[in-house]
Motif scaffolding. Structure first.
Motif, PDB file in Angstrom:
ATOM      1  N   SER A 120       0.838  -1.199   0.000  1.00  0.00           N
ATOM      2  CA  SER A 120       0.000   0.000   0.000  1.00  0.00           C
ATOM      3  C   SER A 120       0.875   1.252   0.000  1.00  0.00           C
ATOM      4  N   SER A 122       0.666   5.600   0.374  1.00  0.00           N
ATOM      5  CA  SER A 122      -0.187   6.696   0.821  1.00  0.00           C
ATOM      6  C   SER A 122       0.553   8.022   0.794  1.00  0.00           C
ATOM      7  N   TYR A 133      -3.977  10.970   6.069  1.00  0.00           N
ATOM      8  CA  TYR A 133      -3.940  10.449   4.703  1.00  0.00           C
ATOM      9  C   TYR A 133      -4.846  11.289   3.796  1.00  0.00           C
ATOM     10  N   HIS A 136      -4.542   7.463  -1.063  1.00  0.00           N
ATOM     11  CA  HIS A 136      -4.160   6.111  -0.664  1.00  0.00           C
ATOM     12  C   HIS A 136      -4.423   5.147  -1.808  1.00  0.00           C
ATOM     13  N   ASP A 148      -7.313   4.160   4.729  1.00  0.00           N
ATOM     14  CA  ASP A 148      -7.796   4.856   3.544  1.00  0.00           C
ATOM     15  C   ASP A 148      -7.682   6.354   3.769  1.00  0.00           C
TER      16      ASP A 148
END
Length: 278
Positions: A120, A122, A133, A136, A148
């Motif tokens: 992942s 971000s 964040y 993302h 998220d």
């Protein structure tokens, strides 16, 4: 000054920024403290929980939640006797995100890195003692970090937060140090060592890392960049620790993330890169 509760990343800036500022409206700050207390992982909170997180008296919290509910910024859920963010807060967040041209620049590069590394990626900005964040990307895999846009992570313990800290001016780092030391005196020596190591790592390698420091099951690298207006934002790239070992973070993910950060920074400063803040 009132004592404030310390949660993951801390609550909003609130009255901690009011010292010596005669133009500062404390009532508005308290209202934002309430809104800042909600997180993606804790979408419903009662008055007692809000009082604990903000350090405000229960009676003050009750008046603020009543007012914010009347204005549409909170919604009351009778079944749980708790509140959640209301629809009134949605347009503000959407407008803020829409004004961030750096997201449009960064997203394709973040997506490519995420797919190539199966991790992942971000993009975040500082929000008090947390990193918020604002973009993302998760890989197309069943195993990914459950975070998220809107997630808030502690600045001092995460790769993204440490990258921001390492890139920040010395006076900003000193202010962060003082605030963390005041809020978490017992944990401060360990936190301080991690932040000092991050600064040295950034100078030596161009990126930072968090190898289980925030969450023992998560490993990640972080890299920061400066926008045309001088604001600093930061990237991270991470995955569950069993998928992303220490060596891979330091030898592959970190250098690749640092290269992506440099490219985004260059694109943001070049023609068509935009000059919007983040």
């Amino acid at each position: 000054m009132r004592k404030r509760a310390v949660a993951a990343g801390g609550a909003g800036p609130g009255e901690d920024n009011a010292a010596g500022d005669r133009q500062f409206v404390a009532a508005i700050a308290r209202g934002f403290d309430i809104l800042h207390a909600f997180r993606a992982e804790d979408p419903m909170l009662g008055n007692q929980e809000l009082a604990e997180r903000t350090g405000l008296p229960r009676a003050t919290v009750s008046r603020l939640t009543h007012t914010l509910t009347r204005l549409g910024y909170l919604t009351y859920l009778p079944r749980f006797a708790k509140y959640q963010l209301g629809l009134g807060a949605v347009p503000l967040g959407q407008l803020a995100l829409a004004n961030m041209s750096i997201r449009r620049v960064a997203a394709p590069l973040m997506r490519a890195l995420s797919e190539e590394t199966n991790a992942s990626t971000s993009l975040g900005k500082r929000d008090g003692l947390a990193m918020l964040y604002v973009e993302h990307v998760s890989p197309r895999t069943a195993v990914a970090l459950q975070l998220d846009i809107g997630s808030r992570l502690p600045l001092a313990l995460t790769a993204m937060g440490r990258a921001y800290y390492a890139r920040a001016p010395e006076e900003e780092r000193a202010a962060i140090d003082l605030e963390i030391a005041a809020r978490q005196p017992a944990e401060w020596p360990v936190i301080r060592d991690g932040l000092r190591e991050a600064v040295a790592m950034q100078e030596r390698l161009g990126f930072t890392a968090s190898l289980g420091d925030w969450n023992p099951t998560v490993h990640a690298a972080g890299a920061a960049l400066s926008l045309p207006g001088g604001e600093i934002v930061a990237l991270n790239c991470g995955a569950p620790a069993f998928m992303l070992g220490r060596e891979r973070v330091l030898e592959e993910i970190g250098p690749r993330l640092a290269a992506v950060a440099r490219r985004i920074e260059s694109m943001a400063r070049g023609p068509g890169g935009g000059s919007g803040g983040a």
